[in-house]
Design a protein around this motif. Structure first.
Motif, PDB file in Angstrom:
ATOM      1  N   TYR A  30       0.809  -1.217   0.000  1.00  0.00           N
ATOM      2  CA  TYR A  30       0.000   0.000   0.000  1.00  0.00           C
ATOM      3  C   TYR A  30       0.850   1.279   0.000  1.00  0.00           C
ATOM      4  O   TYR A  30       0.291   2.375   0.045  1.00  0.00           O
ATOM      5  N   LYS A  45      -5.166   3.147  -4.219  1.00  0.00           N
ATOM      6  CA  LYS A  45      -5.591   1.923  -3.544  1.00  0.00           C
ATOM      7  C   LYS A  45      -6.507   2.239  -2.363  1.00  0.00           C
ATOM      8  O   LYS A  45      -7.426   1.477  -2.070  1.00  0.00           O
ATOM      9  N   THR A  46      -6.255   3.379  -1.721  1.00  0.00           N
ATOM     10  CA  THR A  46      -7.114   3.772  -0.603  1.00  0.00           C
ATOM     11  C   THR A  46      -8.544   4.020  -1.069  1.00  0.00           C
ATOM     12  O   THR A  46      -9.498   3.624  -0.396  1.00  0.00           O
ATOM     13  N   LYS A  49     -10.230   0.684  -1.570  1.00  0.00           N
ATOM     14  CA  LYS A  49     -10.490   0.013  -0.299  1.00  0.00           C
ATOM     15  C   LYS A  49     -11.635   0.679   0.471  1.00  0.00           C
ATOM     16  O   LYS A  49     -12.404   0.006   1.155  1.00  0.00           O
ATOM     17  N   GLU A  52     -14.842  -0.623  -1.066  1.00  0.00           N
ATOM     18  CA  GLU A  52     -15.119  -2.000  -0.650  1.00  0.00           C
ATOM     19  C   GLU A  52     -15.666  -2.042   0.778  1.00  0.00           C
ATOM     20  O   GLU A  52     -16.652  -2.736   1.061  1.00  0.00           O
ATOM     21  N   ALA A  53     -15.018  -1.297   1.658  1.00  0.00           N
ATOM     22  CA  ALA A  53     -15.464  -1.280   3.055  1.00  0.00           C
ATOM     23  C   ALA A  53     -16.849  -0.650   3.176  1.00  0.00           C
ATOM     24  O   ALA A  53     -17.700  -1.150   3.931  1.00  0.00           O
ATOM     25  N   PHE A 184     -13.116  -3.764  10.333  1.00  0.00           N
ATOM     26  CA  PHE A 184     -12.808  -2.708   9.372  1.00  0.00           C
ATOM     27  C   PHE A 184     -11.814  -1.783  10.064  1.00  0.00           C
ATOM     28  O   PHE A 184     -12.079  -1.332  11.183  1.00  0.00           O
ATOM     29  N   PHE A 198     -11.114  -5.796   6.402  1.00  0.00           N
ATOM     30  CA  PHE A 198     -11.268  -4.728   5.403  1.00  0.00           C
ATOM     31  C   PHE A 198     -10.258  -3.629   5.742  1.00  0.00           C
ATOM     32  O   PHE A 198     -10.479  -2.819   6.639  1.00  0.00           O
ATOM     33  N   VAL A 199      -9.149  -3.629   5.008  1.00  0.00           N
ATOM     34  CA  VAL A 199      -8.057  -2.696   5.273  1.00  0.00           C
ATOM     35  C   VAL A 199      -8.296  -1.394   4.508  1.00  0.00           C
ATOM     36  O   VAL A 199      -8.570  -1.412   3.304  1.00  0.00           O
ATOM     37  N   ILE A 200      -8.206  -0.271   5.215  1.00  0.00           N
ATOM     38  CA  ILE A 200      -8.257   1.046   4.590  1.00  0.00           C
ATOM     39  C   ILE A 200      -6.908   1.715   4.867  1.00  0.00           C
ATOM     40  O   ILE A 200      -6.691   2.279   5.937  1.00  0.00           O
TER      41      ILE A 200
END
Length: 286
Positions: A30, A45-46, A49, A52-53, A184, A198-200
């Motif tokens: 990341y 990418k953030t 993500k 998705e979250a 999350f 769920f990675v942010i």
């Protein structure tokens, strides 16, 4: 349509990571680059993500389940309290009470104790207590309110955890992992993302960064809640219509006419035997 964009996150400072010497190698995927000894997070990418979250949080809220927000950092307390309250979700902004998830029944007892104190105060039961005893109970009530007041409505285990700074809140993450509760998390470059569902990837220290991410996620939760309301209203209307159709489908019973009394049999007058005609007398012999 994306819930956030690159420019919004850049303006909020979401791209600033920690010092290079403090990084966690698991976050390498990341990280975009390094400048002046500080890692820069890849905001493209953030954005993905966050979407998705947000979609997953929307589905959880739509199903009527609770999401517990956790952030005990000083600079994020007010943001968490405000955003979680706006979507009617529980939150923890003081010290994480150990065993809150793995020993949930004990936490519920403490919450009930707080409710009992309120009830007794309203009933006037404590009016006969001394000032010292009343002061002790009041202090105990204030302590319970501070630590557990925000989860008073949480009657069962939450269906998900939203954590700001997973390194600081690692005890909460471990308890959730042990119980299989999805997590999350806003994960900075010094944290381990392996235990987060769920990675942010973003800056978890800057107030603006946390607020930008929470706004997008809470908007998604609010959408889920609104859709749930609409579905419930539709189901209620459909049930009412089905009942109405069922009533109409029932055969209407004809109104019963009052039964007429049977005519009484008419008694025939007794037949009287007619007198036989008298025989004509024979003519007398001369």
């Amino acid at each position: 349509m994306a819930r956030t964009n690159f420019d919004q996150l850049l303006q909020a400072g979401c791209h600033f990571g920690h010092l290079k010497r403090k990084w966690n190698p698991a976050m390498a995927q990341y990280i975009y680059t390094e400048r002046n000894g500080i890692h820069i997070i890849d905001l493209h990418k953030t954005v993905v993500k966050i979407d998705e979250a947000a979609d997953a949080l929307k589905q959880i809220a739509k199903s009527g389940k609770k999401i517990l927000f956790v952030a005990t950092k000083k600079q994020t307390k007010d943001i968490i309290a405000d955003k979680a309250t706006s979507v009617n979700m529980p939150y923890v902004i003081e010290r994480w009470p150990g065993g809150m998830l793995t020993n949930f029944p004990t936490i519920r007892k403490a919450v009930k104790k707080m409710a009992n104190i309120d009830k007794l105060m309203q009933d006037g039961t404590f009016s006969n207590l001394s000032k010292r005893e009343l002061l002790q109970i009041t202090r105990q009530r204030a302590k319970l309110e501070k630590n557990l007041g925000s989860i008073a409505d949480l009657t069962r285990l939450p269906s998900a955890l939203f954590v700001v700074d997973v390194l600081k809140e690692q005890i909460a993450v471990r308890e959730a992992n042990r119980l299989g509760i999805p997590v999350f998390g806003i994960v900075d470059t010094n944290s381990d993302p392996n235990n987060i569902d769920f990675v942010i990837p973003a800056n978890d220290d800057a107030k603006d960064s946390v607020e930008a991410i929470l706004t997008a996620c809470c908007n998604a939760i609010n959408e889920g809640l609104e859709e749930r309301k609409v579905e419930k209203a539709d189901e209620k209307a459909a049930d009412a219509q089905a009942e109405a159709d069922a009533e109409e489908a029932k055969p209407k019973r004809a109104a019963r006419k009052p039964r007429k009394a049977a005519d009484a049999p008419v008694e025939e007058a007794p037949k009287t035997e007619e007198a036989a005609p008298a025989e004509e007398e024979a003519p007398a012999a001369e």
